[in-house]
Design a protein around this motif. Structure first.
Motif, PDB file in Angstrom:
ATOM      1  N   ASP A   1       0.875  -1.176   0.000  1.00  0.00           N
ATOM      2  CA  ASP A   1       0.000   0.000   0.000  1.00  0.00           C
ATOM      3  C   ASP A   1       0.911   1.224   0.000  1.00  0.00           C
ATOM      4  O   ASP A   1       0.903   2.025   0.922  1.00  0.00           O
ATOM      5  CB  ASP A   1      -0.913  -0.028   1.229  1.00  0.00           C
ATOM      6  N   HIS A   2       1.744   1.292  -1.059  1.00  0.00           N
ATOM      7  CA  HIS A   2       2.750   2.329  -1.247  1.00  0.00           C
ATOM      8  C   HIS A   2       3.694   2.349  -0.054  1.00  0.00           C
ATOM      9  O   HIS A   2       4.354   1.347   0.220  1.00  0.00           O
ATOM     10  CB  HIS A   2       2.094   3.692  -1.495  1.00  0.00           C
ATOM     11  N   ILE A   3       3.775   3.453   0.718  1.00  0.00           N
ATOM     12  CA  ILE A   3       4.712   3.511   1.841  1.00  0.00           C
ATOM     13  C   ILE A   3       4.077   3.030   3.144  1.00  0.00           C
ATOM     14  O   ILE A   3       4.712   3.081   4.211  1.00  0.00           O
ATOM     15  CB  ILE A   3       5.275   4.933   2.047  1.00  0.00           C
ATOM     16  N   TYR A   4       2.837   2.561   3.072  1.00  0.00           N
ATOM     17  CA  TYR A   4       2.108   2.185   4.283  1.00  0.00           C
ATOM     18  C   TYR A   4       2.133   0.664   4.488  1.00  0.00           C
ATOM     19  O   TYR A   4       2.467  -0.087   3.593  1.00  0.00           O
ATOM     20  CB  TYR A   4       0.676   2.701   4.210  1.00  0.00           C
ATOM     21  N   THR A   5       1.735   0.250   5.642  1.00  0.00           N
ATOM     22  CA  THR A   5       1.794  -1.125   6.180  1.00  0.00           C
ATOM     23  C   THR A   5       3.234  -1.514   6.486  1.00  0.00           C
ATOM     24  O   THR A   5       4.187  -0.858   6.036  1.00  0.00           O
ATOM     25  CB  THR A   5       1.118  -2.193   5.301  1.00  0.00           C
ATOM     26  N   HIS A   6       3.377  -2.603   7.240  1.00  0.00           N
ATOM     27  CA  HIS A   6       4.680  -2.902   7.818  1.00  0.00           C
ATOM     28  C   HIS A   6       4.898  -4.396   7.991  1.00  0.00           C
ATOM     29  O   HIS A   6       3.957  -5.135   8.245  1.00  0.00           O
ATOM     30  CB  HIS A   6       4.804  -2.246   9.206  1.00  0.00           C
ATOM     31  N   PHE A   7       6.145  -4.793   7.868  1.00  0.00           N
ATOM     32  CA  PHE A   7       6.606  -6.113   8.271  1.00  0.00           C
ATOM     33  C   PHE A   7       7.651  -5.866   9.366  1.00  0.00           C
ATOM     34  O   PHE A   7       8.462  -4.941   9.257  1.00  0.00           O
ATOM     35  CB  PHE A   7       7.286  -6.861   7.121  1.00  0.00           C
ATOM     36  N   SER A   8       7.656  -6.697  10.390  1.00  0.00           N
ATOM     37  CA  SER A   8       8.661  -6.543  11.447  1.00  0.00           C
ATOM     38  C   SER A   8       9.238  -7.897  11.818  1.00  0.00           C
ATOM     39  O   SER A   8       8.603  -8.931  11.635  1.00  0.00           O
ATOM     40  CB  SER A   8       8.061  -5.861  12.682  1.00  0.00           C
ATOM     41  N   LEU A   9      10.459  -7.863  12.368  1.00  0.00           N
ATOM     42  CA  LEU A   9      11.151  -9.092  12.736  1.00  0.00           C
ATOM     43  C   LEU A   9      11.997  -8.824  13.971  1.00  0.00           C
ATOM     44  O   LEU A   9      12.738  -7.834  14.032  1.00  0.00           O
ATOM     45  CB  LEU A   9      12.045  -9.566  11.583  1.00  0.00           C
ATOM     46  N   ARG A  10      11.881  -9.720  14.947  1.00  0.00           N
ATOM     47  CA  ARG A  10      12.653  -9.591  16.173  1.00  0.00           C
ATOM     48  C   ARG A  10      14.142  -9.766  15.869  1.00  0.00           C
ATOM     49  O   ARG A  10      14.538 -10.620  15.067  1.00  0.00           O
ATOM     50  CB  ARG A  10      12.195 -10.656  17.172  1.00  0.00           C
ATOM     51  N   VAL A  11      14.963  -8.942  16.528  1.00  0.00           N
ATOM     52  CA  VAL A  11      16.411  -9.056  16.394  1.00  0.00           C
ATOM     53  C   VAL A  11      16.899 -10.168  17.317  1.00  0.00           C
ATOM     54  O   VAL A  11      16.546 -10.190  18.496  1.00  0.00           O
ATOM     55  CB  VAL A  11      17.103  -7.728  16.763  1.00  0.00           C
ATOM     56  N   PRO A  12      17.684 -11.116  16.813  1.00  0.00           N
ATOM     57  CA  PRO A  12      18.193 -12.184  17.676  1.00  0.00           C
ATOM     58  C   PRO A  12      18.995 -11.609  18.845  1.00  0.00           C
ATOM     59  O   PRO A  12      19.727 -10.636  18.693  1.00  0.00           O
ATOM     60  CB  PRO A  12      19.089 -12.994  16.742  1.00  0.00           C
TER      61      PRO A  12
END
Length: 254
Positions: free
Chosen positions: A40-51
């Motif tokens: 959705d262009h610059i919107y929405t997000h994916f995130s990942l925990r840092v080990p």
């Protein structure tokens, strides 16, 4: 700030190899989503925990499109939203922090959290009956899918507790009138879940557009299929799915 101005060597020297690998995988997930038109262009997000021992996670810088994101441009923040490392200087979207930090805080097992605003996902999220058991893809989520009512743009921290309660111990959530969210113990698992949820929503809208009566699968049949999917998850079959996608991405074949 453009990617070209970033000092990648300096970044790699001050982070662990585990974090660099996490950054690489998360960037790949963003690129796959861009290729699959889940953005959705610059919107929405994916995130990942840092080990590691600290509750830090990576998320996209606010202002970059998914195809621009690189391992070195991801922003590292803590569970309270404090920026630990932002190579771009762009900062993050508050709505993304509210949703993702809530799940990372409440669910230590949810290492990856993926959220989209696709047309199919929004379309099904706006339907009173939600996801229907009309396809093999939808059976993946039989009794394994939560729903969260829309409360406006997710800027209020008090909404976090309701998001967490509605997700519970599941790995898939439909944000009503908003979009889709999946999680997993790895980026590979979360992406696998999102793939099936997105495809199920696409199939539902396609089936409904024909105007004919829909065949709703019996609970027993849907549960049988869902258990087969559960077994695939336990066997980490999602890794095959991810590896095949990465090969396609590397060949620019998506």
């Amino acid at each position: 700030m453009s990617t070209e101005t970033l000092d990648v060597t300096s970044l790699r020297q001050r982070i662990s190899e585990g974090e660099w690998q996490a950054r690489t995988k998360l960037a790949q997930a963003y690129h796959l989503a861009a290729k699959l038109r889940w953005t959705d262009h610059i919107y929405t997000h994916f995130s990942l925990r840092v080990p590691g021992d600290k509750p830090h996670f990576l998320i996209n810088a606010f202002g970059q499109t998914f195809d621009e994101i690189q391992a070195e441009t991801l922003v590292k923040i803590d569970i309270d939203g404090n920026i630990i490392d932002d190579p771009t200087g762009l900062g993050i979207n508050l709505a993304g922090f509210v949703i993702h930090s809530a799940i990372h805080r409440a669910r230590p097992d949810a290492h990856a959290v993926l959220h989209t605003h696709t047309a199919a996902g929004i379309g099904v999220s706006a339907q009173r009956n939600g996801l229907l058991m009309i396809s093999q893809h939808s059976t993946r989520f039989h009794n394994r899918l939560g729903y969260h009512d829309y409360e406006g743009i997710a800027l209020d921290l008090d909404e976090q507790q309701r998001i967490v309660a509605d997700l519970g111990d599941l790995n898939a959530l439909i944000l009503r009138n908003h979009g889709l969210l999946t999680s997993g113990g790895s980026i590979e698992e979360a992406f696998y879940n999102l793939y099936y949820l997105e495809r199920a929503c696409q199939a539902q809208l396609a089936a409904q557009s024909g105007g004919a009566d829909l065949i709703i699968l019996p609970d027993a049949v849907s549960e049988k299929a869902a258990q087969a999917f559960d077994n695939s998850i336990r066997q980490r079959k999602y890794q095959l799915h991810w590896d095949a996608y990465i090969r396609q991405l590397n060949r620019n074949a998506l």
